[in-house]
Design an enzyme around this catalytic site. Structure first.
Site, PDB file in Angstrom:
ATOM      1  N   ASP A 113       0.823  -1.212   0.000  1.00  0.00           N
ATOM      2  CA  ASP A 113       0.000   0.000   0.000  1.00  0.00           C
ATOM      3  C   ASP A 113       0.857   1.262   0.000  1.00  0.00           C
ATOM      4  O   ASP A 113       0.643   2.178   0.791  1.00  0.00           O
ATOM      5  CB  ASP A 113      -0.949  -0.011   1.208  1.00  0.00           C
ATOM      6  CG  ASP A 113      -1.989   1.098   1.117  1.00  0.00           C
ATOM      7  OD1 ASP A 113      -2.404   1.452  -0.003  1.00  0.00           O
ATOM      8  OD2 ASP A 113      -2.395   1.633   2.180  1.00  0.00           O
TER       9      ASP A 113
ATOM     10  N   TYR B 247      -1.108  -5.010 -12.126  1.00  0.00           N
ATOM     11  CA  TYR B 247      -1.746  -5.367 -10.856  1.00  0.00           C
ATOM     12  C   TYR B 247      -3.063  -6.038 -11.186  1.00  0.00           C
ATOM     13  O   TYR B 247      -3.700  -5.715 -12.178  1.00  0.00           O
ATOM     14  CB  TYR B 247      -1.999  -4.082 -10.056  1.00  0.00           C
ATOM     15  CG  TYR B 247      -2.491  -4.296  -8.644  1.00  0.00           C
ATOM     16  CD1 TYR B 247      -3.759  -3.920  -8.274  1.00  0.00           C
ATOM     17  CD2 TYR B 247      -1.665  -4.858  -7.681  1.00  0.00           C
ATOM     18  CE1 TYR B 247      -4.212  -4.108  -6.984  1.00  0.00           C
ATOM     19  CE2 TYR B 247      -2.109  -5.042  -6.385  1.00  0.00           C
ATOM     20  CZ  TYR B 247      -3.384  -4.666  -6.040  1.00  0.00           C
ATOM     21  OH  TYR B 247      -3.829  -4.860  -4.760  1.00  0.00           O
TER      22      TYR B 247
ATOM     23  N   ASP C 117      -1.981 -10.210  -3.901  1.00  0.00           N
ATOM     24  CA  ASP C 117      -3.325  -9.723  -3.615  1.00  0.00           C
ATOM     25  C   ASP C 117      -4.178  -9.950  -4.857  1.00  0.00           C
ATOM     26  O   ASP C 117      -4.027  -9.252  -5.858  1.00  0.00           O
ATOM     27  CB  ASP C 117      -3.258  -8.238  -3.247  1.00  0.00           C
ATOM     28  CG  ASP C 117      -4.623  -7.603  -3.097  1.00  0.00           C
ATOM     29  OD1 ASP C 117      -5.629  -8.343  -3.068  1.00  0.00           O
ATOM     30  OD2 ASP C 117      -4.691  -6.360  -3.009  1.00  0.00           O
TER      31      ASP C 117
END
Length: 287
Positions: free
Chosen positions: A61, A140, A179
């Site tokens: 993050d 991502y 993730d």
């Protein structure tokens, strides 16, 4: 446990006891703070072989903020052979500890997304993208977005990504980590009933994840080892004191080719490691 009414005034103790009973009842039904305790590391495979490969993955993050929060100290202490980062949100920079480093970030979106792969040994090959122009600027795994505005895009991504991974597993076993922006089953988030129409837990996203496991022949390593373990999450929103209450989601995974399962020693959720709204996960393999 305190015994109400044995000494002193009975009424206040009785009230306290009722309050305690209500709290215990809430925790039992998943309404109160039930925390996850990561068990000790298991470093041997089912056949008794010792783990020789340790992989860690962490959605940081924001790399700069994560470094300021001492996230890198955890990595140095863990000393993985391979460290995978997601959501770096910054220009590429060298991190000490692992000599071979590869970074990727969208060229047209500064401060957005970004991933990194750090390794002790030089990789035989590093490739970027999945060979689909529509998706190769993501750097991502995308999510469905607020209001599910990107759900159709995500479904196209899912199909393209499965196709790409099937090409990889045709040549060698696969470890997919990071993730993946979806909680697969109800056990994988604290409030499944309230999130069925929210990004990360829609029926379409969960179905897409199931198709990924089936079509590419992958196993969720954590659920393979801990099929009934509840309250094991890897993401908590910064809002509403969610992390101390353990109101979270399991969004981060190590997915393995089934042929690697005999080498699987452990799949860890390191929920006590701070530095991001996600916690790191760790995989041990006895190859």
């Amino acid at each position: 446990l305190p015994s109400a009414g044995i000494k002193g005034v009975c009424l206040p103790e009785a009230k306290k006891s009722k309050a305690g009973a209500k709290k215990n009842e809430k925790e039992a039904t998943g309404e109160g703070p039930v925390l996850y305790e990561d068990p000790p590391d298991q470093k041997t495979s089912p056949s008794g072989k010792s783990a020789i490969l340790k992989i860690c993955s962490w959605n940081v993050d924001g790399l700069r903020a994560w470094i300021k929060k001492k996230g890198l100290d955890w990595v140095k202490e863990e000393a993985p052979d391979i460290f995978c980062l997601q959501e770096t949100k910054s220009e590429l920079q060298e991190l000490t500890g692992l000599s071979h480093q590869d970074w990727s970030a969208p060229s047209d979106k500064e401060g957005y997304s970004g991933v990194g792969l750090l390794s002790r040994q030089c990789p035989l090959k590093v490739s970027y993208g999945i060979g689909e122009e529509e998706h190769d600027q993501e750097a991502y795994v995308p999510n469905a977005g607020r209001g599910l505005v990107r759900l159709e895009h995500l479904q196209r991504w899912d199909e393209a990504f499965r196709k790409f991974l099937k090409g990889l597993v045709a040549h060698k076993p696969l470890v997919l980590c990071g993730d993946l922006d979806v909680a697969h089953e109800e056990i994988d988030l604290r409030n499944p009933k309230g999130n069925k129409k929210n990004a990360g837990f829609t029926a379409q996203e969960r179905q897409g994840f199931g198709e990924l496991l089936q079509d590419v022949s992958l196993a969720d390593s954590f659920r393979h080892l801990y099929p009934n373990t509840a309250y094991a999450y890897t993401f908590w929103t910064y809002m509403m004191n969610a992390r101390p209450k353990n109101v979270g989601w399991r969004l981060d995974y190590f997915l393995l080719s089934h042929s690697l399962l005999p080498a699987l020693c452990d799949s860890k959720i390191c929920s006590k490691a701070l530095g991001s709204d996600h916690c790191p996960i760790t995989l041990y393999l006895a190859l």
